[in-house]
Design a protein around this motif. Sequence first.
Motif, PDB file in Angstrom:
ATOM      1  N   LEU A   1      -4.209  -4.659  -2.261  1.00 25.90           N
ATOM      2  CA  LEU A   1      -3.430  -4.625  -1.034  1.00 25.90           C
ATOM      3  C   LEU A   1      -2.743  -3.273  -0.924  1.00 25.90           C
ATOM      4  N   PHE A   2      -2.860  -2.649   0.229  1.00 25.10           N
ATOM      5  CA  PHE A   2      -2.191  -1.385   0.485  1.00 25.10           C
ATOM      6  C   PHE A   2      -1.088  -1.643   1.513  1.00 25.10           C
TER       7      PHE A   2
ATOM      8  N   TRP B   1       1.189  -6.819 -10.278  1.00 24.83           N
ATOM      9  CA  TRP B   1       2.503  -6.210 -10.356  1.00 24.83           C
ATOM     10  C   TRP B   1       2.539  -5.033  -9.373  1.00 24.83           C
ATOM     11  N   TYR B   2       3.666  -4.942  -8.659  1.00 24.06           N
ATOM     12  CA  TYR B   2       3.840  -3.881  -7.682  1.00 24.06           C
ATOM     13  C   TYR B   2       5.056  -3.029  -8.037  1.00 24.06           C
ATOM     14  N   GLN B   3       4.975  -1.755  -7.674  1.00 21.96           N
ATOM     15  CA  GLN B   3       6.063  -0.798  -7.863  1.00 21.96           C
ATOM     16  C   GLN B   3       6.504  -0.324  -6.481  1.00 21.96           C
ATOM     17  N   GLN B   4       7.815  -0.302  -6.266  1.00 16.88           N
ATOM     18  CA  GLN B   4       8.325   0.119  -4.960  1.00 16.88           C
ATOM     19  C   GLN B   4       9.423   1.157  -5.128  1.00 16.88           C
ATOM     20  N   PHE B   5       9.234   2.294  -4.469  1.00 11.86           N
ATOM     21  CA  PHE B   5      10.255   3.328  -4.424  1.00 11.86           C
ATOM     22  C   PHE B   5      11.045   3.176  -3.127  1.00 11.86           C
TER      23      PHE B   5
ATOM     24  N   LEU C   1       0.388  -1.322  -5.659  1.00  9.53           N
ATOM     25  CA  LEU C   1      -0.174  -2.079  -6.777  1.00  9.53           C
ATOM     26  C   LEU C   1      -0.248  -1.215  -8.029  1.00  9.53           C
ATOM     27  N   LEU C   2       0.272  -1.774  -9.126  1.00 15.92           N
ATOM     28  CA  LEU C   2       0.225  -1.104 -10.422  1.00 15.92           C
ATOM     29  C   LEU C   2      -0.939  -1.602 -11.258  1.00 15.92           C
TER      30      LEU C   2
ATOM     31  N   TYR D   1      10.388  -3.078  -9.469  1.00 13.70           N
ATOM     32  CA  TYR D   1       9.111  -3.682  -9.850  1.00 13.70           C
ATOM     33  C   TYR D   1       9.096  -5.148  -9.446  1.00 13.70           C
ATOM     34  N   PHE D   2       7.988  -5.563  -8.871  1.00 14.66           N
ATOM     35  CA  PHE D   2       7.823  -6.948  -8.446  1.00 14.66           C
ATOM     36  C   PHE D   2       6.586  -7.542  -9.115  1.00 14.66           C
TER      37      PHE D   2
END
Lengths: 114, 117
Positions: A103-104, B35-39, B46-47, B88-89
């Motif tokens: 997913l983007f 797992w996702y990384q958000q700034f 997506l990580l 991180y989610f």
Amino acid sequence: DAGVTQSPTHLIKTRGQHVTLRCSPISGHKSVSWYQQVLGQGPQFIFQYYEKEERGRGNFPDRFSARQFPNYSSELNVNALLLGDSALYLCASSWGGSGTEKLFFGSGTQLSVL
Amino acid sequence: QQQVKQSPQSLIVQKGGISIINCAYENTAFDYFPWYQQFPGKGPALLIAIRPDVSEKKEGRFTISFNKSAKQFSLHIMDSQPGDSATYFCAARERNAGGTSYGKLTFGQGTILTVHP
């Protein structure tokens, strides 16, 4: 290549108004999903569209609606805005619609309801 | 109803240390765990992701450990760097009753990671 683009980036509305948020997926991607992210929380699923058909709907009231156009871009509409609708609205695209494709996410539309 | 519980809410580590973030779930219909990384000011990215038939997956400095029986999974960031400072989610995808799936991800509450130089 351009990533997922969302417009507008910021929006201020008052209670009771209507809002339309727009999303252009990455070229070649056929699925668009919408998420709501309240400050300090994880994104919450609102809708997924794949090939212009609704594939899934989250636990949101009927004031929320969406559609996907033939060019795979999408709109999220919210009617009768409430203060609690203030959030970052994220659009995500993927090639397929099964959920395991990467997913983007776009950078989102920050909606403030006063 | 929070279906994916994430801890800790915030984490501070020194440069070069190991960052560990944990998630737990109840829904046995979950079958894919990214797992996702958000700034700040950006959408999640997506990580790394894992399926429940694998107990560990490693990509560079990032490793997911998965314990299917305990319904828990964790992200390990080795040699943490200041550039890793982000939220991180963990997330999970649900297979629906018909056995098919679509793109609904259920996210955890997020962990704010700060890596001090």
